[in-house]
Design a protein around this motif. Structure first.
Motif, short mmCIF file in Angstrom:
data_model
loop_
_atom_site.label_atom_id
_atom_site.label_comp_id
_atom_site.label_asym_id
_atom_site.label_seq_id
_atom_site.Cartn_x
_atom_site.Cartn_y
_atom_site.Cartn_z
N GLU A 17 0.83 -1.20 0.00
CA GLU A 17 0.00 0.00 0.00
C GLU A 17 0.87 1.25 0.00
OE1 GLU A 17 -3.56 2.14 2.54
OE2 GLU A 17 -2.82 0.19 3.17
N GLY A 18 0.49 2.18 -0.87
CA GLY A 18 1.20 3.45 -0.94
C GLY A 18 2.41 3.45 -1.85
N ARG A 19 2.87 2.28 -2.26
CA ARG A 19 4.04 2.21 -3.15
C ARG A 19 3.59 2.07 -4.59
NH1 ARG A 19 8.81 -1.20 -0.35
NH2 ARG A 19 8.93 0.08 1.51
N PRO A 20 4.07 2.94 -5.46
CA PRO A 20 3.69 2.80 -6.86
C PRO A 20 4.28 1.53 -7.46
CG PRO A 20 5.13 4.69 -6.53
CD PRO A 20 4.91 4.07 -5.20
N TYR A 21 3.55 0.99 -8.43
CA TYR A 21 3.96 -0.24 -9.11
C TYR A 21 3.88 0.03 -10.59
CZ TYR A 21 3.45 -4.99 -10.99
OH TYR A 21 3.59 -6.14 -11.71
N LEU A 22 4.90 -0.34 -11.34
CA LEU A 22 4.88 -0.21 -12.79
C LEU A 22 5.63 -1.40 -13.38
CD1 LEU A 22 4.19 1.42 -15.32
CD2 LEU A 22 6.38 2.60 -15.06
N HIS A 23 4.91 -2.14 -14.24
CA HIS A 23 5.53 -3.31 -14.88
C HIS A 23 4.78 -3.63 -16.16
CE1 HIS A 23 7.82 -7.01 -15.07
NE2 HIS A 23 6.71 -7.69 -15.26
N LYS A 24 5.50 -3.70 -17.25
CA LYS A 24 4.96 -4.09 -18.56
C LYS A 24 3.68 -3.33 -18.93
CE LYS A 24 7.09 -8.61 -18.70
NZ LYS A 24 6.92 -10.03 -18.90
N GLY A 25 3.69 -2.02 -18.76
CA GLY A 25 2.55 -1.21 -19.18
C GLY A 25 1.39 -1.15 -18.21
N LEU A 26 1.56 -1.70 -17.01
CA LEU A 26 0.51 -1.66 -16.00
C LEU A 26 1.03 -0.92 -14.79
CD1 LEU A 26 -2.35 -2.84 -15.25
CD2 LEU A 26 -1.07 -4.51 -13.94
N GLY A 27 0.28 0.09 -14.35
CA GLY A 27 0.71 0.87 -13.19
C GLY A 27 -0.34 0.87 -12.11
N VAL A 28 0.09 0.80 -10.86
CA VAL A 28 -0.79 0.93 -9.70
C VAL A 28 -0.29 2.11 -8.89
CG1 VAL A 28 -1.67 -0.18 -7.62
CG2 VAL A 28 -1.22 -1.57 -9.65
N THR A 29 -1.18 3.05 -8.59
CA THR A 29 -0.85 4.20 -7.77
C THR A 29 -1.89 4.35 -6.67
OG1 THR A 29 -2.02 5.69 -9.27
CG2 THR A 29 0.37 5.45 -9.61
N TRP A 30 -1.60 5.20 -5.72
CA TRP A 30 -2.45 5.37 -4.54
C TRP A 30 -2.79 6.84 -4.34
CZ3 TRP A 30 -3.42 0.65 -2.26
CH2 TRP A 30 -2.59 -0.39 -2.66
N PRO A 31 -3.64 7.42 -5.21
CA PRO A 31 -4.01 8.84 -5.04
C PRO A 31 -4.97 9.02 -3.86
CG PRO A 31 -5.15 7.90 -6.94
CD PRO A 31 -4.23 6.82 -6.39
N GLY A 32 -4.47 9.61 -2.79
CA GLY A 32 -5.30 9.80 -1.59
C GLY A 32 -5.74 8.47 -1.02
N ASP A 33 -7.02 8.32 -0.76
CA ASP A 33 -7.57 7.08 -0.22
C ASP A 33 -7.93 6.07 -1.31
OD1 ASP A 33 -7.35 7.95 2.39
OD2 ASP A 33 -9.35 8.83 2.42
N TRP A 34 -7.68 6.40 -2.55
CA TRP A 34 -8.04 5.56 -3.67
C TRP A 34 -6.87 4.70 -4.09
CZ3 TRP A 34 -12.58 6.28 -6.97
CH2 TRP A 34 -13.52 7.17 -6.43
N VAL A 35 -7.18 3.65 -4.86
CA VAL A 35 -6.15 2.89 -5.57
C VAL A 35 -6.52 2.98 -7.05
CG1 VAL A 35 -7.34 0.67 -5.29
CG2 VAL A 35 -4.91 0.71 -5.77
N ALA A 36 -5.53 3.26 -7.89
CA ALA A 36 -5.78 3.43 -9.32
C ALA A 36 -4.89 2.48 -10.11
CB ALA A 36 -5.49 4.87 -9.74
#
Length: 101
Positions: A17-36
């Motif tokens: 949680e809270g750590r950005p993830y980027l791999h092979k064109g897929l990214g996970v971010t944590w803007p505020g209380d959301w997950v994107a």
């Protein structure tokens, strides 16, 4: 990508949680209380980890989407298109048509 509460995983691997993830064109971010989750295909899904979900699609995909996101044609007449190409009369019938086992 699987998101349940505060736990997010990609292909079975936990994303802290809270750590950005980027791999092979897929990214996970944590803007505020959301997950994107954003893909290089031009689709972004954000979830408030409770009930709200937003889906954003790049303009280049206009007319090229299908399913619960609709056809992205700006024509309300085809907003509830089912998988068989027919138009559902009600939102519930539209949603139910796209259920998968």
């Amino acid at each position: 990508v699987v998101a349940q509460g505060r736990n997010v995983s990609v292909n079975g691997a936990a994303v802290p949680e809270g750590r950005p993830y980027l791999h092979k064109g897929l990214g996970v971010t944590w803007p505020g209380d959301w997950v994107a989750v954003a893909s290089s295909l031009g689709v972004r899904v954000a979830w408030d980890r409770h009930l709200a979900v937003t889906v954003t699609v790049e303009p280049e995909l206009r007319g090229g989407t299908w399913g619960l996101c609709g056809t992205y044609t700006d024509d309300p007449a085809d907003d509830f298109m089912r998988p068989d190409g027919d138009i559902a009369a009600f939102a519930a019938a539209f949603g139910n048509a796209w259920k998968v086992p």
